[in-house]
Design a protein around this motif. Structure first.
Motif, short mmCIF file in Angstrom:
data_model
loop_
_atom_site.label_atom_id
_atom_site.label_comp_id
_atom_site.label_asym_id
_atom_site.label_seq_id
_atom_site.Cartn_x
_atom_site.Cartn_y
_atom_site.Cartn_z
N MET A 155 42.34 8.13 -6.22
CA MET A 155 42.66 7.31 -7.39
C MET A 155 41.39 6.91 -8.15
O MET A 155 40.45 6.41 -7.55
CB MET A 155 43.41 6.06 -6.93
CG MET A 155 44.07 5.31 -8.07
SD MET A 155 44.88 3.82 -7.48
CE MET A 155 46.41 4.47 -6.87
N PRO A 156 41.37 7.13 -9.47
CA PRO A 156 40.22 6.68 -10.26
C PRO A 156 40.06 5.16 -10.15
O PRO A 156 41.05 4.43 -10.05
CB PRO A 156 40.57 7.06 -11.70
CG PRO A 156 41.77 7.92 -11.62
CD PRO A 156 42.41 7.74 -10.29
N GLU A 157 38.80 4.70 -10.17
CA GLU A 157 38.52 3.28 -9.97
C GLU A 157 39.24 2.38 -10.98
O GLU A 157 39.63 1.26 -10.68
CB GLU A 157 37.01 3.01 -10.02
CG GLU A 157 36.32 3.39 -8.71
CD GLU A 157 36.98 2.77 -7.48
OE1 GLU A 157 37.00 1.54 -7.35
OE2 GLU A 157 37.50 3.53 -6.63
N GLU A 158 39.41 2.88 -12.20
CA GLU A 158 40.07 2.07 -13.21
C GLU A 158 41.52 1.77 -12.80
O GLU A 158 42.02 0.66 -12.99
CB GLU A 158 40.03 2.82 -14.54
CG GLU A 158 40.32 1.91 -15.71
CD GLU A 158 40.40 2.68 -17.01
OE1 GLU A 158 40.02 3.87 -17.02
OE2 GLU A 158 40.87 2.09 -18.00
N ASP A 159 42.18 2.77 -12.24
CA ASP A 159 43.55 2.58 -11.79
C ASP A 159 43.61 1.64 -10.59
O ASP A 159 44.52 0.82 -10.46
CB ASP A 159 44.20 3.92 -11.44
CG ASP A 159 44.45 4.77 -12.69
OD1 ASP A 159 44.17 4.26 -13.79
OD2 ASP A 159 44.90 5.92 -12.54
N VAL A 160 42.62 1.78 -9.69
CA VAL A 160 42.56 0.88 -8.53
C VAL A 160 42.49 -0.57 -9.04
O VAL A 160 43.24 -1.43 -8.59
CB VAL A 160 41.32 1.19 -7.65
CG1 VAL A 160 41.15 0.14 -6.56
CG2 VAL A 160 41.42 2.59 -7.04
N ARG A 161 41.60 -0.78 -10.04
CA ARG A 161 41.41 -2.14 -10.56
C ARG A 161 42.71 -2.70 -11.15
O ARG A 161 43.08 -3.84 -10.92
CB ARG A 161 40.31 -2.12 -11.61
CG ARG A 161 39.48 -3.37 -11.62
CD ARG A 161 38.39 -3.34 -12.68
NE ARG A 161 38.90 -2.99 -13.97
CZ ARG A 161 38.47 -1.93 -14.69
NH1 ARG A 161 37.52 -1.16 -14.22
NH2 ARG A 161 38.98 -1.67 -15.88
N ARG A 162 43.41 -1.85 -11.90
CA ARG A 162 44.65 -2.33 -12.53
C ARG A 162 45.73 -2.62 -11.50
O ARG A 162 46.46 -3.62 -11.60
CB ARG A 162 45.18 -1.27 -13.49
CG ARG A 162 44.34 -1.15 -14.73
CD ARG A 162 44.77 0.09 -15.43
NE ARG A 162 44.22 0.19 -16.77
CZ ARG A 162 44.20 1.33 -17.44
NH1 ARG A 162 44.68 2.43 -16.90
NH2 ARG A 162 43.71 1.37 -18.65
#
Ligand code: HEC
Ligand code: HEC
Length: 346
Positions: free
Chosen positions: A322-329
């Motif tokens: 999972m891309p980090e941006e998606d993890v954050r969201r």
């Protein structure tokens, strides 16, 4: 050159075939096209009844995510008695109360990777929260327990948990005049295994946590979530987290192997000593309610942060990095599942 010689002769032969064959070929083509056009229709008519037959096996609240309602109202006096028992260390010869491991300030869990066991030893499991546990059809990390009463019986007798037994509990409570009068006011038989169970279960049923921002959002209060949290919820659905973490508890109602698409043990973040036979643990999908408050995570408390769990879930349960941006969201969305603590659990 030889090829060139053959071709005209083949064409000649086809040309010479009787018209019957040509008509047959046309017929086959038309039939094929007809079938191709009809296929979706045939498939749908065939598929629909299967779906309909499957649906009634799950109660409606398990089909998707729905907001949490307030707890059923048990007799407040029984709830209060159950609360007193929950926090009473005299129920255990080890001097432990339920509340020592299911700590209110930690949202019903213990801020430790694994539960205390016998003496200095640790239990194999992390302490799951008691909040909303009454809503899960399966209890314990392995999901093998199917009722709160059975769970209570086990935890009382488990040498690694309360290390007690009913005779001890009844004797201890009966020696206390306050308990004697409270029980006799509420139960015809006074202090028995069944009345003790009834009171503790009434308390446990009161430990539901409606009122998380996410519940308000589901009820139509769209401002309750930030745009990042809404994006996180959409990703939670798109990635397929919701296939397992579903129902009003966002989990708690399925038993699934941990490590569906990858082996979590081979990467070595779990105890390398875990025997191979135990590696593919079948676990209850945990509820994600209040998950931002209940770390460390996973059955063995091996993961500290939500970010890391989300990455692992994507990798092992969904086979994706999972891309980090998606993890954050998604983590932002998980924070929207935190509700205020129930008033009688503070
Ligand atoms: C020494 C720590 C400890 C004590 C004391 C303790 N528990 Fe637990 N509790 C645990 C652990 C660890 C589990 C998970 C066990 C498992 O998965 O097999 C658990 C699981 C539970 C669950 C299931 C939660 C879920 O969602 O799966 C409930 C309910 C519960 N305990 C209630 C109680 C009650 C009531 C008492 C007191 C009578 C109590 N516990 C005392 C450690 C403890
Ligand atoms: C195939 C089923 C499945 C899918 C899909 C899945 N999970 Fe899980 N999830 C589990 C199981 C089983 C566990 C318990 C694993 C363990 O304790 O070792 C778990 C544990 C978790 C935990 C830790 C909860 C706790 O209290 O320790 C979080 C957070 C979580 N999942 C979030 C997610 C997110 C976010 C996604 C999507 C990216 C996701 N899960 C996808 C089955 C699934």
């Amino acid at each position: 050159m030889a090829d060139f010689d053959v071709k005209p002769s083949v064409i000649d032969r086809v040309r010479d075939r009787p018209r019957r064959l040509q008509r047959l070929a046309v017929l086959i083509v038309i039939l094929g096209m007809g079938l191709a056009l009809l296929y979706p229709l045939l498939r749908d008519r065939h598929g629909a009844p299967i779906e309909v037959r499957d649906v009634p096996r799950l109660p409606p609240e398990n089909l998707a995510v729905i907001p949490l309602a307030a707890s059923p109202t048990d007799d407040p006096r029984r709830v209060a008695l159950g609360r007193r028992l929950f926090f009473d260390a005299r129920l255990s010869p080890l001097g432990r109360s339920c509340g020592n491991c299911h700590v209110p300030a930690s949202y019903g869990t213990l801020r430790a990777a694994r539960s205390p066991g016998l003496g200095d030893q640790l239990d194999e499991f992390n302490v799951p929260t008691v909040l909303n546990a009454a809503l899960s059809p399966y209890l314990g990390w392995k999901g093998k327990i199917t009722s709160l009463a059975d769970q209570l019986h086990r935890v009382i007798n488990n040498p690694r948990h309360m290390g007690s037994n009913w005779a001890w509990v009844i004797e201890t409570l009966s020696a206390d005049s306050d308990y004697r009068s409270r029980f006799s006011a509420l139960y015809a038989d006074g202090i028995t295994r069944s009345s003790i169970t009834d009171a503790i279960l009434a308390f446990e049923r009161s430990l539901v946590t409606p009122g998380a921002p996410f519940d308000r959002y589901l009820r139509g209060e769209f401002g309750a979530l930030t745009s990042e949290q809404i994006a996180g919820y959409e990703l939670f659905k798109d990635y397929g987290c919701i296939a397992c973490h579903q129902g009003r508890n966002l989990g708690g109602n399925l038993i699934i192997r941990f490590g569906i698409l990858e082996d979590p043990f081979k990467d070595g973040f779990f105890d390398a000593a875990t025997p191979k036979s135990k590696r593919f643990l079948k676990l209850r999908v945990p509820s994600l309610r209040n998950v931002a408050k209940t770390g460390p995570y996973l059955h063995d408390g091996s993961v500290e942060t939500l970010e890391e769990v989300v990455r692992l879930m994507a990798r092992y349960q969904l086979g994706r990095e999972m891309p980090e941006e998606d993890v954050r969201r998604i983590v932002a969305f998980l924070h929207s599942l935190t509700a205020p603590l129930p008033e009688n659990f503070r």
